[in-house]
Write a protein that holds these residues in place. Structure first.
Motif, PDB file in Angstrom:
ATOM      1  N   VAL A 144       0.851  -1.210   0.000  1.00 40.94           N
ATOM      2  CA  VAL A 144       0.000   0.000   0.000  1.00 40.94           C
ATOM      3  C   VAL A 144       0.878   1.248   0.000  1.00 40.94           C
ATOM      4  CG1 VAL A 144      -1.606   1.351   1.409  1.00 40.94           C
ATOM      5  CG2 VAL A 144      -1.992  -1.086   1.082  1.00 40.94           C
ATOM      6  N   GLN A 145       1.887   1.276   0.906  1.00 38.74           N
ATOM      7  CA  GLN A 145       2.750   2.466   0.986  1.00 38.74           C
ATOM      8  C   GLN A 145       3.543   2.656  -0.305  1.00 38.74           C
ATOM      9  OE1 GLN A 145       4.557   3.510   4.939  1.00 38.74           O
ATOM     10  NE2 GLN A 145       4.068   1.367   5.301  1.00 38.74           N
ATOM     11  N   SER A 146       3.893   1.542  -0.962  1.00 34.31           N
ATOM     12  CA  SER A 146       4.645   1.643  -2.216  1.00 34.31           C
ATOM     13  C   SER A 146       3.801   2.316  -3.296  1.00 34.31           C
ATOM     14  CB  SER A 146       5.067   0.257  -2.702  1.00 34.31           C
ATOM     15  OG  SER A 146       5.928  -0.323  -1.770  1.00 34.31           O
ATOM     16  N   PHE A 147       2.522   1.914  -3.383  1.00 38.12           N
ATOM     17  CA  PHE A 147       1.671   2.498  -4.424  1.00 38.12           C
ATOM     18  C   PHE A 147       1.380   3.979  -4.174  1.00 38.12           C
ATOM     19  CE2 PHE A 147       0.780  -1.928  -5.666  1.00 38.12           C
ATOM     20  CZ  PHE A 147       0.981  -1.799  -7.022  1.00 38.12           C
ATOM     21  N   LEU A 148       1.452   4.377  -2.894  1.00 40.43           N
ATOM     22  CA  LEU A 148       1.183   5.790  -2.591  1.00 40.43           C
ATOM     23  C   LEU A 148       2.481   6.575  -2.347  1.00 40.43           C
ATOM     24  CD1 LEU A 148      -1.859   5.234  -0.204  1.00 40.43           C
ATOM     25  CD2 LEU A 148      -1.951   6.037  -2.557  1.00 40.43           C
ATOM     26  N   ALA A 149       3.635   5.920  -2.570  1.00 42.15           N
ATOM     27  CA  ALA A 149       4.932   6.520  -2.210  1.00 42.15           C
ATOM     28  C   ALA A 149       5.226   7.811  -2.975  1.00 42.15           C
ATOM     29  CB  ALA A 149       6.055   5.520  -2.451  1.00 42.15           C
ATOM     30  N   TYR A 150       4.754   7.910  -4.221  1.00 44.92           N
ATOM     31  CA  TYR A 150       5.150   9.059  -5.057  1.00 44.92           C
ATOM     32  C   TYR A 150       4.136  10.199  -5.018  1.00 44.92           C
ATOM     33  CZ  TYR A 150       8.403   5.537  -6.708  1.00 44.92           C
ATOM     34  OH  TYR A 150       9.366   4.577  -6.747  1.00 44.92           O
ATOM     35  N   THR A 151       3.096  10.049  -4.237  1.00 41.63           N
ATOM     36  CA  THR A 151       2.062  11.092  -4.195  1.00 41.63           C
ATOM     37  C   THR A 151       2.641  12.421  -3.727  1.00 41.63           C
ATOM     38  OG1 THR A 151       1.477  10.228  -2.021  1.00 41.63           O
ATOM     39  CG2 THR A 151       0.022   9.614  -3.831  1.00 41.63           C
ATOM     40  N   THR A 152       3.466  12.377  -2.665  1.00 45.79           N
ATOM     41  CA  THR A 152       4.043  13.623  -2.124  1.00 45.79           C
ATOM     42  C   THR A 152       4.892  14.316  -3.192  1.00 45.79           C
ATOM     43  OG1 THR A 152       4.082  12.599   0.052  1.00 45.79           O
ATOM     44  CG2 THR A 152       5.427  14.557  -0.216  1.00 45.79           C
ATOM     45  N   ALA A 153       5.707  13.526  -3.894  1.00 43.94           N
ATOM     46  CA  ALA A 153       6.562  14.109  -4.936  1.00 43.94           C
ATOM     47  C   ALA A 153       5.723  14.734  -6.048  1.00 43.94           C
ATOM     48  CB  ALA A 153       7.481  13.025  -5.493  1.00 43.94           C
ATOM     49  N   TRP A 154       4.642  14.048  -6.436  1.00 46.37           N
ATOM     50  CA  TRP A 154       3.774  14.595  -7.485  1.00 46.37           C
ATOM     51  C   TRP A 154       3.184  15.934  -7.049  1.00 46.37           C
ATOM     52  CZ3 TRP A 154       3.883  13.614 -12.324  1.00 46.37           C
ATOM     53  CH2 TRP A 154       4.127  12.314 -12.807  1.00 46.37           C
ATOM     54  N   VAL A 155       2.771  16.012  -5.806  1.00 41.72           N
ATOM     55  CA  VAL A 155       2.150  17.256  -5.319  1.00 41.72           C
ATOM     56  C   VAL A 155       3.212  18.335  -5.147  1.00 41.72           C
ATOM     57  CG1 VAL A 155       0.894  18.318  -3.389  1.00 41.72           C
ATOM     58  CG2 VAL A 155       0.260  16.034  -4.158  1.00 41.72           C
ATOM     59  N   ALA A 156       4.308  17.993  -4.467  1.00 45.24           N
ATOM     60  CA  ALA A 156       5.309  19.008  -4.112  1.00 45.24           C
ATOM     61  C   ALA A 156       6.139  19.466  -5.305  1.00 45.24           C
ATOM     62  CB  ALA A 156       6.229  18.449  -3.030  1.00 45.24           C
ATOM     63  N   ARG A 165      -3.293   8.762  -8.658  1.00 51.70           N
ATOM     64  CA  ARG A 165      -3.323   8.006  -9.923  1.00 51.70           C
ATOM     65  C   ARG A 165      -1.904   7.849 -10.483  1.00 51.70           C
ATOM     66  NH1 ARG A 165      -5.636  11.781 -13.901  1.00 51.70           N
ATOM     67  NH2 ARG A 165      -3.444  12.408 -13.929  1.00 51.70           N
ATOM     68  N   ASP A 166      -1.153   8.968 -10.556  1.00 46.85           N
ATOM     69  CA  ASP A 166       0.181   8.910 -11.164  1.00 46.85           C
ATOM     70  C   ASP A 166       1.195   8.189 -10.276  1.00 46.85           C
ATOM     71  OD1 ASP A 166      -0.809  10.114 -13.364  1.00 46.85           O
ATOM     72  OD2 ASP A 166      -0.193  12.142 -12.801  1.00 46.85           O
ATOM     73  N   SER A 167       0.961   8.239  -8.948  1.00 47.56           N
ATOM     74  CA  SER A 167       1.852   7.496  -8.043  1.00 47.56           C
ATOM     75  C   SER A 167       1.700   5.996  -8.291  1.00 47.56           C
ATOM     76  CB  SER A 167       1.516   7.833  -6.590  1.00 47.56           C
ATOM     77  OG  SER A 167       2.278   7.047  -5.723  1.00 47.56           O
ATOM     78  N   VAL A 168       0.442   5.563  -8.413  1.00 49.20           N
ATOM     79  CA  VAL A 168       0.183   4.138  -8.681  1.00 49.20           C
ATOM     80  C   VAL A 168       0.838   3.747 -10.003  1.00 49.20           C
ATOM     81  CG1 VAL A 168      -1.636   2.444  -9.196  1.00 49.20           C
ATOM     82  CG2 VAL A 168      -1.948   4.082  -7.325  1.00 49.20           C
ATOM     83  N   ARG A 169       0.741   4.659 -10.995  1.00 54.72           N
ATOM     84  CA  ARG A 169       1.314   4.357 -12.311  1.00 54.72           C
ATOM     85  C   ARG A 169       2.845   4.203 -12.218  1.00 54.72           C
ATOM     86  NH1 ARG A 169       0.139   8.841 -16.347  1.00 54.72           N
ATOM     87  NH2 ARG A 169      -2.006   8.387 -15.828  1.00 54.72           N
ATOM     88  N   ILE A 170       3.484   5.123 -11.510  1.00 60.53           N
ATOM     89  CA  ILE A 170       4.960   5.045 -11.394  1.00 60.53           C
ATOM     90  C   ILE A 170       5.371   3.768 -10.661  1.00 60.53           C
ATOM     91  CG2 ILE A 170       6.989   6.048 -10.273  1.00 60.53           C
ATOM     92  CD1 ILE A 170       6.227   8.692 -11.094  1.00 60.53           C
ATOM     93  N   THR A 171       4.643   3.481  -9.577  1.00 59.91           N
ATOM     94  CA  THR A 171       4.989   2.279  -8.798  1.00 59.91           C
ATOM     95  C   THR A 171       4.859   1.027  -9.667  1.00 59.91           C
ATOM     96  OG1 THR A 171       4.186   3.358  -6.806  1.00 59.91           O
ATOM     97  CG2 THR A 171       4.517   0.989  -6.665  1.00 59.91           C
ATOM     98  N   SER A 172       3.813   1.001 -10.497  1.00 59.57           N
ATOM     99  CA  SER A 172       3.620  -0.159 -11.375  1.00 59.57           C
ATOM    100  C   SER A 172       4.816  -0.335 -12.304  1.00 59.57           C
ATOM    101  CB  SER A 172       2.362   0.012 -12.221  1.00 59.57           C
ATOM    102  OG  SER A 172       1.278   0.299 -11.397  1.00 59.57           O
ATOM    103  N   LYS A 173       5.349   0.816 -12.760  1.00 53.29           N
ATOM    104  CA  LYS A 173       6.474   0.740 -13.701  1.00 53.29           C
ATOM    105  C   LYS A 173       7.801   0.519 -12.976  1.00 53.29           C
ATOM    106  CE  LYS A 173       4.404   3.646 -17.272  1.00 53.29           C
ATOM    107  NZ  LYS A 173       4.305   5.027 -17.727  1.00 53.29           N
ATOM    108  N   THR A 174       7.867   0.945 -11.721  1.00 50.20           N
ATOM    109  CA  THR A 174       9.125   0.843 -10.961  1.00 50.20           C
ATOM    110  C   THR A 174       8.884  -0.031  -9.736  1.00 50.20           C
ATOM    111  OG1 THR A 174       9.088   3.229 -11.391  1.00 50.20           O
ATOM    112  CG2 THR A 174      11.069   2.344 -10.340  1.00 50.20           C
TER     113      THR A 174
END
Lengths: 247, 508
Positions: free
Chosen positions: A144-156, A167-176
């Motif tokens: 769960v934390q992995s799929f939401l890991a990039y949310t902060t970066a996307w916002v900040a 949405r984009d955090s889940v996408r990045i995690t799927s690819k990485t």
């Protein structure tokens, strides 16, 4: 800053009985732990739970924003963007950051709640069942934390709002997937012994001084500082690598 | 902004200075007592290694805690919290008294109890605990009237409860205790009169608490009263009622089988027809086949069979216990011992079954080495040879028993089973007429059990043996003087001092 606040809360809790602190400390202890925890040594029995509850509030309101600031500083260190006005930018994005933190905490809490609903059969009372369940829970937390890991970066860093960030955090995690799982999983496993120890207060109360719980929690805070720095640094690096690759 | 922060700080300081809030004080009291208790428990693991100064420091620490928290703060208005804190202070005082008692300073113990009665007399529970402790002290000192008065004050003030957590839990036992003390005080002249108050109290509880656990407890106590008065038929009647009550309860505090077992016990005490008791015991096995006391019931049937001179039947029941309850470290070895006794009793058998009995006795210490039965077995062997008139074999058996006991005592750390072994060693030495060693061992054991009734009885027995068997009045009086010093506040101590004077006087 977050760790400083955690230490301050911990100091406030463990000194609640002292006269100058009592007017503030006692209501806080009652709020976080209930009436019975104002007794010794039950206070120490409830201390990890009280600290955990206080931490939820800190994580949602402060750590979410501080995490965004850290992402901006790390991005600058990796040669991306500017770190001027980092706090101002993070504060402006706070509604999205806080909403994301609430969702993350909510999902993790829901997983914990679901695990508590598992019937207490002989299998789960045995060592294999107990540790198996713990491993499954850790795995779910990490995923769960992995799929939401990039949310902060996307916002900040990019200026996304709440839903696009998720949405984009889940996408990045799927690819990485593998690097992200490793980046999140290793620190979680590193912190696990400490969180397990604070969760087994019954053994500590039976065999050691209850006051040792404070040492464990301080150790947990110190380890969290190190882990958070590594985690935010690694996630920001992965984020920038993936974003730049898609450009 | 700075002004606001200053004002908030000032407000907090004002609140804190206006008086300690009692919750914080209670927490600190609990913490201080808990930490002191932890240290006390650590010291109690190996008390023999702790210096008297350390115990004194421990007592001082508890007294300091008691002193610090005994008075309520001036500003408090919360009575319940103040009482809670005072109860913690009282607990600290109790522990201080406990430490002084272990140090043999009974004067300080009395002082603490008196002070506690003044400081905490208004708290029912604490009042009860103080009165109980003082009553026990008075009882040990032979002041039965004072003890009765103190116990009665608890009954008058603390309502009974079924609990082990506080003094309310022992209230139910006090009327019976008072009755027994009255009987002692009057020399047993009018038992009915002595037990009248206890009977009335328990009948009141039975009436006032219908269907509750207290009613069951009171009913049991009424049975005890009837038994003490040797009103056997009434006792059995009460037990039958109690069994019926328990059967109707959803979660009975005692298993009905235990009550039926008590009926059999009363029948035995009343020396009723053993066949009647046998039927009663067999009915337990029939009606409660899975009860927890099954091994005890089987053992009682076997002993009942011995009484009826049905040796084969007894052996069969002992065999059943040995087979079905092999994991029971009490029942199985005891059954083996009893089995050996029955096999060794010549009157029961046409042919000599002593070799079987001997094997049985020897098997106990192999299968269950750390049990009372295993320690009794060597003496049983010696006793058998003595009864048979074979003094050489008897002496050899006693000699072996002595060696076995000494080896057992050095092998295991001090504790109940080792004290039991030492008592058997004394018995073996006495039977070998080695009174000199027996007296020395009794004194040593008495000193190791100092402060307990068992310790006192060993010292008195040692003095008696020195006087009668060794005809050594100096040694006897020295032991008695020593006993009087160890038990100076107790009746036995005063008796020992007087007896030492008498012996020395008669010797002059």
């Amino acid at each position: 800053m977050v760790s400083g606040l955690q230490v301050a809360i911990l100091l406030l809790l463990i000194n609640f009985h002292r006269s100058p602190i009592l007017p503030l400390g006692l209501p806080l202890v009652r709020l976080l732990g209930g009436e019975n925890v104002t007794h010794y040594p039950y206070f120490f029995f409830a201390l990890p739970v009280m600290f955990f509850r206080a931490n939820i509030v800190i994580n949602i309101l402060i750590a979410s924003i501080a995490g965004a600031v850290a992402s901006i500083y790390f991005a600058k260190a990796y040669g991306y963007g500017d770190d001027r006005g980092a706090w101002g930018r993070a504060l402006r994005a706070s509604p999205s950051l806080i909403a994301i933190a609430i969702v993350t905490v909510g999902i993790l809490y829901a997983i914990s709640w679901l695990s508590s609903q598992i019937p207490d059969t002989d299998f789960f009372q045995g060592a294999v069942g107990r540790w198996g369940l713990r491993l499954v829970l850790i795995a779910l937390f990490v995923i769960v934390q992995s799929f939401l890991a990039y949310t902060t970066a996307w916002v900040a860093l990019i200026g996304h709002k709440f839903w696009p960030a998720i949405r984009d955090s889940v996408r990045i995690t799927s690819k990485t997937f593998l690097p992200t799982i490793i980046a999140i999983g290793v620190p979680t496993l590193f912190l696990y012994p400490l969180s397990y120890a604070t969760g087994r207060i019954d053994i500590i109360l039976e065999n050691l001084n209850p006051e040792i719980m404070v040492t464990l929690l301080v150790l947990q805070i110190v380890c969290q500082i190190l882990v958070t720095v590594l985690l935010v640094g690694a996630v920001t690096r992965l984020f920038l690598w993936r974003v730049e690759a898609t450009k | 902004m700075k002004n606001r922060i200053f004002l908030i700080g000032l407000a907090l300081l004002t609140i804190s200075c206006s008086g300690e809030l009692e919750e914080g004080r209670r927490y600190r009291a609990e913490r201080d007592l808990s930490q002191a208790n932890r240290e006390f428990e650590t010291l109690r693991i190996r008390p023999q290694d702790v210096a008297p100064e350390t115990w004194q420091a421990m007592a001082d620490r508890f007294e300091d805690i008691a002193e610090r928290y005994k008075s309520p703060t001036k500003e408090t208005s919360n009575r319940d919290l103040t009482n809670e804190i005072q109860a913690i202070s009282a607990r600290a005082s109790f522990t201080a008294a406990q430490v002084y008692s272990a140090l043999g300073d009974s004067g300080r113990v009395s002082e603490i109890y008196q002070q506690m009665a003044m400081d905490f007399g208004h708290l029912d529970q604490v009042f009860g605990e103080i009165a109980l402790a003082r009553g026990q002290l008075a009882e040990r000192g032979g002041e039965f009237g004072k003890a009765i008065e103190l116990y009665q004050s608890i009954i008058d003030r603390v309502p009974p409860e079924i609990t082990e957590a506080n003094v309310a839990g022992i209230v139910m036992g006090l009327p019976l205790r008072i009755a027994k003390l009255r009987l002692k005080e009057t020399g047993g002249s009018d038992p009915k009169d002595c037990y009248a108050d206890a009977k009335a109290y328990y009948e009141g509880v039975v009436r006032d608490y219908p269907g509750e656990r207290l009613q069951v407890e009171a009913q049991s106590k009424l049975t005890e009263v009837a038994s003490e008065l040797e009103d056997w038929d009434h006792a059995i009647e009460l037990l039958e009622t109690l069994e019926a009550q328990l059967l109707e309860m959803e979660d009975p505090p005692r298993h009905p089988s235990e009550v039926r077992f008590s009926i059999a016990g009363i029948q035995t005490r009343a020396e009723m027809d053993p066949a009647l008791t046998r039927d009663c015991l067999l009915s337990i096995l029939e009606e409660y086949p899975d009860c927890e006391i099954k091994a005890n019931v089987l053992s009682a049937i076997a002993i009942n069979a011995v009484k009826r001179e049905q040796a084969e039947e007894a052996i069969a029941y002992f065999d059943r216990i040995i087979e079905e309850h092999a994991d029971d470290e009490d029942a199985a070895p005891e059954a083996m011992l009893q089995r050996g006794r029955v096999l060794g009793a010549r009157t029961f058998w046409a042919k000599d079954r002593w070799p079987e009995a001997l094997d049985q006795f020897r098997a106990i210490s192999i299968q269950y080495p750390i049990t009372q039965a295993a320690l009794k077995a060597p003496l049983e062997i010696a006793k058998h040879y003595a009864v048979a008139g074979d003094s050489v074999a008897s002496l050899a058996a006693l000699d072996k028993a002595e060696r076995d006991y000494r080896s057992f005592i050095t092998r295991y750390p001090p504790g109940p089973i080792v004290y039991f072994a030492r008592e058997r060693l004394i018995q073996a030495l006495s039977l070998m007429r080695n009174f000199d060693d027996a007296v020395s061992e009794m004194v040593r054991l008495g000193d190791d059990l100092a402060g307990t009734p068992r310790g006192a009885s060993h010292l008195v027995a040692a003095a008696r043996m020195a006087f009668i068997e060794l005809e050594d009045t100096t040694r006897a009086s020295t032991i008695l003087v020593h006993t009087s010093e160890v038990y100076q506040t107790q009746r036995v101590g005063q008796w020992a001092a007087a007896e030492a004077d008498r012996i020395r006087g008669s010797n002059r």
